[in-house]
Design an enzyme around this catalytic site. Structure first.
Site, PDB file in Angstrom:
ATOM      1  CG  ASP A  96      30.848  74.739  24.407  1.00 24.89           C
ATOM      2  OD1 ASP A  96      31.377  76.004  24.305  1.00 24.89           O
ATOM      3  OD2 ASP A  96      30.174  73.986  23.742  1.00 24.89           O
ATOM      4  CE  LYS A 157      27.105  72.331  23.697  1.00 29.19           C
ATOM      5  NZ  LYS A 157      28.574  71.806  23.879  1.00 29.19           N
ATOM      6  CE  LYS A 185      28.222  73.716  20.337  1.00 26.46           C
ATOM      7  NZ  LYS A 185      29.581  73.511  21.047  1.00 26.46           N
TER       8      LYS A 185
END
Length: 222
Positions: A96, A157, A185
């Site tokens: 991430d 994300k 996400k």
């Protein structure tokens, strides 16, 4: 909770996150045990814990996810790439990474593209690009999403959780921009099972939260 959503199992959506600066080895072990017990998608942890988490979860279902350039995204591209490569070598299969927001604000999309694509290509792992949506306009969110997807990101994300949390509006916007090319996400500020379900129904395929066990407990009690 609406009855028609009662059959959604939220556990497989959860990246069980332990990203607090004071996290200890004992907590890391607890998080890995919980991720395995409840069949969460992954543990999302700081790079320092990747090797141990990979050992603890070897042969088990949850993946090992870590963060790159966290939480500001303002480290250099070379440092981000090294951090990503080291994490992959230590056993992380999901990364991430925080986008360089200063570059985005300044229109330096080529630099952003180069940074993300290098990490995607050199590691070969799942890369979730953190856009930090709370700090961006809708136009900037769309631009950030397009650059990340074009550079090879697997997920868009929403947030680190350090500057506010995920919103339904942002998940819907990213879902609309993504057009199912990549996954979404939602991360940050997910406190209730109702929130979790709403984010899933809005298009999120992962939920980043440190409260995964509590969400499941809420689900059982509802």
């Amino acid at each position: 909770m609406a009855a028609e959503h009662s059959d959604i199992d939220i556990a497989p959506f959860i990246d069980h996150s332990l990203l607090h600066p004071t996290a200890t080895q004992q907590q890391l072990k607890q998080w890995c045990q919980e991720a395995d017990k409840y069949h969460f998608a992954s543990v999302c942890i700081s790079p320092i814990w990747v090797r141990l988490a990979a050992e603890l979860l070897h042969g088990k279902q949850p993946k090992v996810c870590t963060v790159i350039g966290f939480p500001t995204g303002a480290t250099t591209s070379a440092v981000k790439l090294y951090e990503a490569q080291e994490a992959a070598e230590n056993g992380a299969t999901e990364l991430d990474m925080v986008m360089n927001l200063g570059w985005l604000k300044a229109g330096k999309t080529e630099e952003i593209h180069r940074e993300i694509s290098a990490i995607c290509e050199e590691t070969g792992q799942v890369v979730k690009v953190i856009l930090e949506t709370n700090l961006l306009t809708d136009i900037e969110k769309k631009l950030a999403a397009e650059v990340a997807m074009d550079a090879g990101a697997t997920f868009l994300k929403t947030c680190t959780g350090w500057n506010g949390g995920a919103t339904l509006a942002d998940v819907r916007l990213l879902k609309e921009v993504a057009q199912d090319r990549v996954e979404i996400k939602a991360s940050g500020g997910i406190h209730t099972v109702e929130q979790a379900l709403e984010l899933i129904l809005a298009g999120a395929t992962r939920l980043g939260t440190s409260r995964g066990v509590d969400l499941l407990r809420q689900r059982e009690e509802s």
